[in-house]
Design an enzyme around this catalytic site. Sequence first.
Site: not given
Ligand SMILES: [Zn+2]
Length: 315
Positions: A112, A133, A139, A141, A148, A196
Site C-alpha cells: 500500500q 489512492v 485499505s 485489503h 476484488d 465499487e
Molecule cells: Zn478492493
Amino acid sequence: MKKLFLLVVILSVILPCSYAEQVTPAPTISLQYRAIEDNLLYLVNKENKLPADFEPSDLVLPKVKTRKKSLQERIYLRQEAAVKLEEMFRAAETEAGYKLLAVSGYRSYGIQQLNFNRKMEEVGDYDRASRSVMPAGYSEHQLGLTMDIQSDNFKNLNAAFAETEEGIWLAENAHRFGYILRYKPEWKDITGIAFEPWHYRYVGIAHAGAIHMLNIPLETYLQYISLLPPYVVSGGCDILLAGLVRDLQVGNRQVLNQFSGVSGDTYQVLKAATQPYLPHGLSYDEAQGRCYPTPMPTSAPRVDEDEEVSLFSSP
Ligand SMILES: [Zn+2]
C-alpha cells in the site's frame, strides 16, 4: 494561604476530570476492542487505520481462477475467507454458468505504501494523491478478508460491472458465502468510498446475511451490533441479528434486556430471542445451521486457466 488552598481545591477538581476525559474510551461504535485477527467485523476506513505491523497469520492462496495466470501465486486471503470464496466461485459456475475471476486480495502495508508513494510522485502532493489512492493502512485489503472480483465477460474494475449478469449475481448471492458488497453509491458519505461493485468483504455468513437483509453499510451495522453482548454477536444467526438491528433502529432498546445477566447455556436465550423474527416454516436450528455450517473440507482442486489471459489478445 487562602489563595493556595483555593488553587489546590480547583486543581484537584480539574485534574482528575481532564485525566478521566483522556482515558475514558469513546462510545464503542464498532467491535474494534477485539484482536484484529479474531474479529471478522474489524472496521477499516478513513477513521480506522490498521497498524503497519498487522499481517494475518493464516494467509493462503484461494484455489480459484485469477484475472491473469501470473496472479495465481500472488492473490492471498485468510483461510476461512478463501474457503468461502472457492465455494462462491463454484456456485456461480454451477448455478448460473458464470466464470468469476479473482483480481486482488490481501494487500500488505508495504505494498500500500509503494502504491501511495507512486501516486504521490505522479501527482505531486499528499492531498491530491489521497484522493485516488488511500495512504497505507487504510485499505481493508490488508485484513486478508477482501477480494476484488471480475468475470470472464468483464475484465475491468469499474461501475459497469454492477450491470453485468455476474455483478448482479454476486450482489444477490455473496452473503450466502459470508461476503458483503462493501461500497454502494448511496453509502458514499458513510464509507468515504465511491461505488465499487467488484469489492467484496468477508464478515461470515451470519453477519453478511443480516447486512444484506438490512441493506446498510458495515459502519452503520457495527453501531447497532456493538450494543449486543459478545455471545449474541458471535452466535446469533442472520435473522436474529437483522431483527435486533431493525428494532434498535427504531429506538426499541427493550430488546437488549433479554440478554442481560445471562451466563452459562446461551442456546435457549438465543433460540427464544430468534423465535419472533423467524419466517413461517423455518425452524431455529435450520436458521442457525445455515449461518454456522459444519466446516467443509478445504482441498478443492485448483481451477487452472487454459492459457494466459493476455492484455494484448484482442485484435
Ligand atoms: Zn478492493
